[in-house]
Design an enzyme around this catalytic site. Sequence first.
Site, PDB file in Angstrom:
ATOM      1  N   GLU A   1       1.350  -0.269  -4.795  1.00 43.78           N
ATOM      2  CA  GLU A   1       0.335   0.698  -5.208  1.00 43.78           C
ATOM      3  C   GLU A   1       0.974   2.083  -5.302  1.00 43.78           C
ATOM      4  O   GLU A   1       1.362   2.664  -4.293  1.00 43.78           O
ATOM      5  CB  GLU A   1      -0.809   0.749  -4.188  1.00 43.78           C
ATOM      6  CG  GLU A   1      -1.895   1.717  -4.617  1.00 43.78           C
ATOM      7  CD  GLU A   1      -2.459   2.571  -3.499  1.00 43.78           C
ATOM      8  OE1 GLU A   1      -3.548   3.141  -3.683  1.00 43.78           O
ATOM      9  OE2 GLU A   1      -1.807   2.704  -2.434  1.00 43.78           O
TER      10      GLU A   1
ATOM     11  N   ASP B   1       0.825  -1.213   0.000  1.00 41.03           N
ATOM     12  CA  ASP B   1       0.000   0.000   0.000  1.00 41.03           C
ATOM     13  C   ASP B   1       0.861   1.266   0.000  1.00 41.03           C
ATOM     14  O   ASP B   1       1.987   1.258   0.498  1.00 41.03           O
ATOM     15  CB  ASP B   1      -0.860  -0.036   1.281  1.00 41.03           C
ATOM     16  CG  ASP B   1      -1.960   1.000   1.299  1.00 41.03           C
ATOM     17  OD1 ASP B   1      -2.841   0.930   0.422  1.00 41.03           O
ATOM     18  OD2 ASP B   1      -1.963   1.876   2.201  1.00 41.03           O
TER      19      ASP B   1
HETATM   20  C1  ABC Z   1     -12.140   6.753   3.080  1.00 35.22           C
HETATM   21  C2  ABC Z   1     -12.717   7.789   2.101  1.00 35.22           C
HETATM   22  C3  ABC Z   1     -12.323   9.147   2.478  1.00 35.22           C
HETATM   23  C4  ABC Z   1     -12.766   9.367   3.891  1.00 35.22           C
HETATM   24  C5  ABC Z   1     -12.117   8.312   4.796  1.00 35.22           C
HETATM   25  C6  ABC Z   1     -12.574   8.429   6.223  1.00 35.22           C
HETATM   26  O1  ABC Z   1     -12.482   7.049   4.378  1.00 35.22           O
HETATM   27  O2  ABC Z   1     -12.216   7.543   0.797  1.00 35.22           O
HETATM   28  O3  ABC Z   1     -12.973  10.053   1.598  1.00 35.22           O
HETATM   29  O4  ABC Z   1     -12.325  10.619   4.262  1.00 35.22           O
HETATM   30  C7  ABC Z   1      -8.140   3.418   3.363  1.00 35.22           C
HETATM   31  C8  ABC Z   1      -9.587   3.033   3.196  1.00 35.22           C
HETATM   32  C9  ABC Z   1     -10.370   4.225   2.659  1.00 35.22           C
HETATM   33  C10 ABC Z   1     -10.142   5.480   3.476  1.00 35.22           C
HETATM   34  C11 ABC Z   1      -8.633   5.737   3.563  1.00 35.22           C
HETATM   35  C12 ABC Z   1      -8.292   6.966   4.388  1.00 35.22           C
HETATM   36  O5  ABC Z   1      -8.004   4.585   4.154  1.00 35.22           O
HETATM   37  O6  ABC Z   1      -9.662   1.956   2.296  1.00 35.22           O
HETATM   38  O7  ABC Z   1     -11.745   3.896   2.660  1.00 35.22           O
HETATM   39  O8  ABC Z   1     -10.751   6.588   2.829  1.00 35.22           O
HETATM   40  O9  ABC Z   1      -8.622   6.801   5.713  1.00 35.22           O
HETATM   41  C13 ABC Z   1      -4.492   3.181  -0.536  1.00 35.22           C
HETATM   42  C14 ABC Z   1      -5.494   2.024  -0.464  1.00 35.22           C
HETATM   43  C15 ABC Z   1      -6.769   2.523   0.159  1.00 35.22           C
HETATM   44  C16 ABC Z   1      -6.489   2.872   1.610  1.00 35.22           C
HETATM   45  C17 ABC Z   1      -5.234   3.613   1.789  1.00 35.22           C
HETATM   46  C18 ABC Z   1      -4.862   4.045   3.133  1.00 35.22           C
HETATM   47  C19 ABC Z   1      -4.322   3.767   0.785  1.00 35.22           C
HETATM   48  O10 ABC Z   1      -5.653   1.449  -1.703  1.00 35.22           O
HETATM   49  O11 ABC Z   1      -7.826   1.601   0.113  1.00 35.22           O
HETATM   50  O12 ABC Z   1      -7.604   3.682   2.077  1.00 35.22           O
HETATM   51  O13 ABC Z   1      -4.144   2.930   3.698  1.00 35.22           O
HETATM   52  C20 ABC Z   1      -4.121   8.388  -2.165  1.00 35.22           C
HETATM   53  C21 ABC Z   1      -2.930   7.480  -1.885  1.00 35.22           C
HETATM   54  C22 ABC Z   1      -3.254   6.024  -2.137  1.00 35.22           C
HETATM   55  C23 ABC Z   1      -4.527   5.609  -1.367  1.00 35.22           C
HETATM   56  C24 ABC Z   1      -5.644   6.530  -1.826  1.00 35.22           C
HETATM   57  C25 ABC Z   1      -6.959   6.219  -1.118  1.00 35.22           C
HETATM   58  O14 ABC Z   1      -5.290   7.894  -1.530  1.00 35.22           O
HETATM   59  O15 ABC Z   1      -1.835   7.880  -2.677  1.00 35.22           O
HETATM   60  O16 ABC Z   1      -2.164   5.244  -1.693  1.00 35.22           O
HETATM   61  N1  ABC Z   1      -4.859   4.175  -1.560  1.00 35.22           N
HETATM   62  C26 ABC Z   1      -4.599  11.568  -6.387  1.00 35.22           C
HETATM   63  C27 ABC Z   1      -3.286  11.406  -5.647  1.00 35.22           C
HETATM   64  C28 ABC Z   1      -3.212  10.005  -5.043  1.00 35.22           C
HETATM   65  C29 ABC Z   1      -4.402   9.794  -4.125  1.00 35.22           C
HETATM   66  C30 ABC Z   1      -5.666   9.953  -4.951  1.00 35.22           C
HETATM   67  C31 ABC Z   1      -6.921   9.734  -4.129  1.00 35.22           C
HETATM   68  O17 ABC Z   1      -5.686  11.282  -5.516  1.00 35.22           O
HETATM   69  O18 ABC Z   1      -2.202  11.606  -6.532  1.00 35.22           O
HETATM   70  O19 ABC Z   1      -2.023   9.887  -4.291  1.00 35.22           O
HETATM   71  O20 ABC Z   1      -4.335   8.460  -3.573  1.00 35.22           O
HETATM   72  O21 ABC Z   1      -6.970  10.646  -3.098  1.00 35.22           O
HETATM   73  C32 ABC Z   1      -5.091  10.643 -11.598  1.00 35.22           C
HETATM   74  C33 ABC Z   1      -3.891  11.401 -11.093  1.00 35.22           C
HETATM   75  C34 ABC Z   1      -3.617  10.964  -9.658  1.00 35.22           C
HETATM   76  C35 ABC Z   1      -4.847  11.191  -8.798  1.00 35.22           C
HETATM   77  C36 ABC Z   1      -6.012  10.446  -9.418  1.00 35.22           C
HETATM   78  C37 ABC Z   1      -7.287  10.595  -8.584  1.00 35.22           C
HETATM   79  O22 ABC Z   1      -6.212  10.883 -10.748  1.00 35.22           O
HETATM   80  O23 ABC Z   1      -2.756  11.103 -11.910  1.00 35.22           O
HETATM   81  O24 ABC Z   1      -2.531  11.716  -9.126  1.00 35.22           O
HETATM   82  O25 ABC Z   1      -4.595  10.660  -7.478  1.00 35.22           O
HETATM   83  O26 ABC Z   1      -5.376  11.051 -12.909  1.00 35.22           O
END
Ligand code: ABC
Length: 482
Positions: free
Chosen positions: A234, A210
């Site tokens: 990831e 992750d």
């Molecule tokens: C959830 C909800 C949130 C809420 C929270 C309480 O609960 O989504 O809205 O606020 C875990 C849970 C989630 C939880 C999160 C946070 O924890 O599963 O349900 O959120 O508490 C990994 C896993 C994911 C996991 C975590 C945390 C990480 O797969 O399941 O979430 O251990 C970032 C991280 C990525 C992460 C992802 C959720 O967030 O980098 O590792 N996933 C941009 C950023 C990315 C970012 C993404 C989403 O936004 O660059 O870094 O990911 O926020 C493309 C661009 C990208 C862009 C995307 C959206 O579009 O090139 O840069 O990404 O075109």
Amino acid sequence: AAPADQWTKRSIYQIVTDRFALGDGTSPSCNIGERKYCGGTWQGIIDKLDYIQEMGFDAIWISPIVENVEGVTDGGEAYHGYWAQNIYSLNPHFGTADDLRSLSNALHQRNMYLMVDIVVNHLVAVPTSNTWPQSFDYSLLQPFGGSNCFHPECFISDYNNQTDVEQCWLGYSGLPLLDLDTENATTVNTMYSWIKDLVSDYSIDGLRVDTVKHVRKDFWPEFAANAGVYTVGEVLIGDVPYAAPYTNGLDSILDYPTYFAVYNAFTSGGNMATIADMVTQAQDQYNHGTFYVGSFVENQDNPRIPSIVSDNSIIRNAMTWPFINDGIPILYYGQEQGYKGGNDPANREALWPSGFNTEDNPLFAHVQALNAARKYAIASSPAFLLSKARFIPQSSASSTLAVSKSPLLALLTNGGSSSTESWSIPNSAGLYSANETLVDVLTCNTVSTDADGNLNVMAKNGMPQVLIPARLLSPSGSLCAG
Ligand code: ABC
Ligand code: CA
């Protein structure tokens, strides 16, 4: 131990343990909007291995296994497993150490592999004050136990600043993800020994890692060496040059850049040619090219394809993609039941209300055929796994794609069920001889090249086609027999 080379011929079924199967005969309702535990367990997975294997998968990826923050936080309960609190204990909601070992054994008896999702970047505790910086009961965060084991509190505000991305925190003040100080040698060594022990304690065959881009790149090579099994990271980004360096530290990455191109092509009429462009960039820039990438169209963080499009042909085309692309195909649980959940948390539906339907379920059969075709291709051509997907230029390049990975040729389109599309594979592509018959393994229909060896195929229903030369099919084999 299973290195990357042992994984390439496999295909992976991705499971959110809490949402997959219960293992106790009950069938409670699961209100996904509440973000609470719904009751899935490792025993539940054991009970449903037939279901997974029947689709043709020979590996599973399960959501994180360690003990998480307990109770209802500002973001709900930790049912997904990404909010670790004690990395030396297992999450009791999913079962005991014996249950996890039983799952591992049951898989190995079937010659299936176990991939476990793991998190290094952060642990989670609920804030105990709202003054800034916030206070936490660090003693809950085992084995770290002190604020000195974490970066000072700041939330990531600038994704263009890599230090911010690595050393500030994910989450928000209501539910911060405490960012581990992965610059500290003691903390780093703790993580290196932890992963080595975890892999050995539960006979794990592979790791989905992750939040890889949130930890400095040079942390990863020694981590991967200690893991000693296939590691796929990831790196959530739509950009190949940004993602590529992470394929040096780990075996590979989940191919997010290609995912975004595929997602856009199939959900918003995006240009199919961008898929070819992205794959070609990945082939050129990733370490090991695309041999070890994880190839997927859905997961727990993104809206499912059918949440955006309802056209069956488009959904089938999108589902076909990971199986005819380079790398290791991954199917997210529920795709085979036509699940339609949108953004997190809607895309984490319980699977049990589907009754694990295998009859009268065209999507289940679709996945079976895709896995069977890929297995058949690997068996009949050892070069298949080392080949690079090659894109044969098409005149309607925005809505069609012809992907050659010998002996397979996939003809895809995002035109939908009322479209009429055609593909041409000229003799000069060097794929087929004159008057050669090809079988579409998804329908068992046949097409033929002309007297000059050109192939012209038309589809009036927008369905994907996966062609294999008829001469390779055995009359008694399982694939389009007779
Ligand atoms: C959830 C909800 C949130 C809420 C929270 C309480 O609960 O989504 O809205 O606020 C875990 C849970 C989630 C939880 C999160 C946070 O924890 O599963 O349900 O959120 O508490 C990994 C896993 C994911 C996991 C975590 C945390 C990480 O797969 O399941 O979430 O251990 C970032 C991280 C990525 C992460 C992802 C959720 O967030 O980098 O590792 N996933 C941009 C950023 C990315 C970012 C993404 C989403 O936004 O660059 O870094 O990911 O926020 C493309 C661009 C990208 C862009 C995307 C959206 O579009 O090139 O840069 O990404 O075109
Ligand atoms: Ca970090």
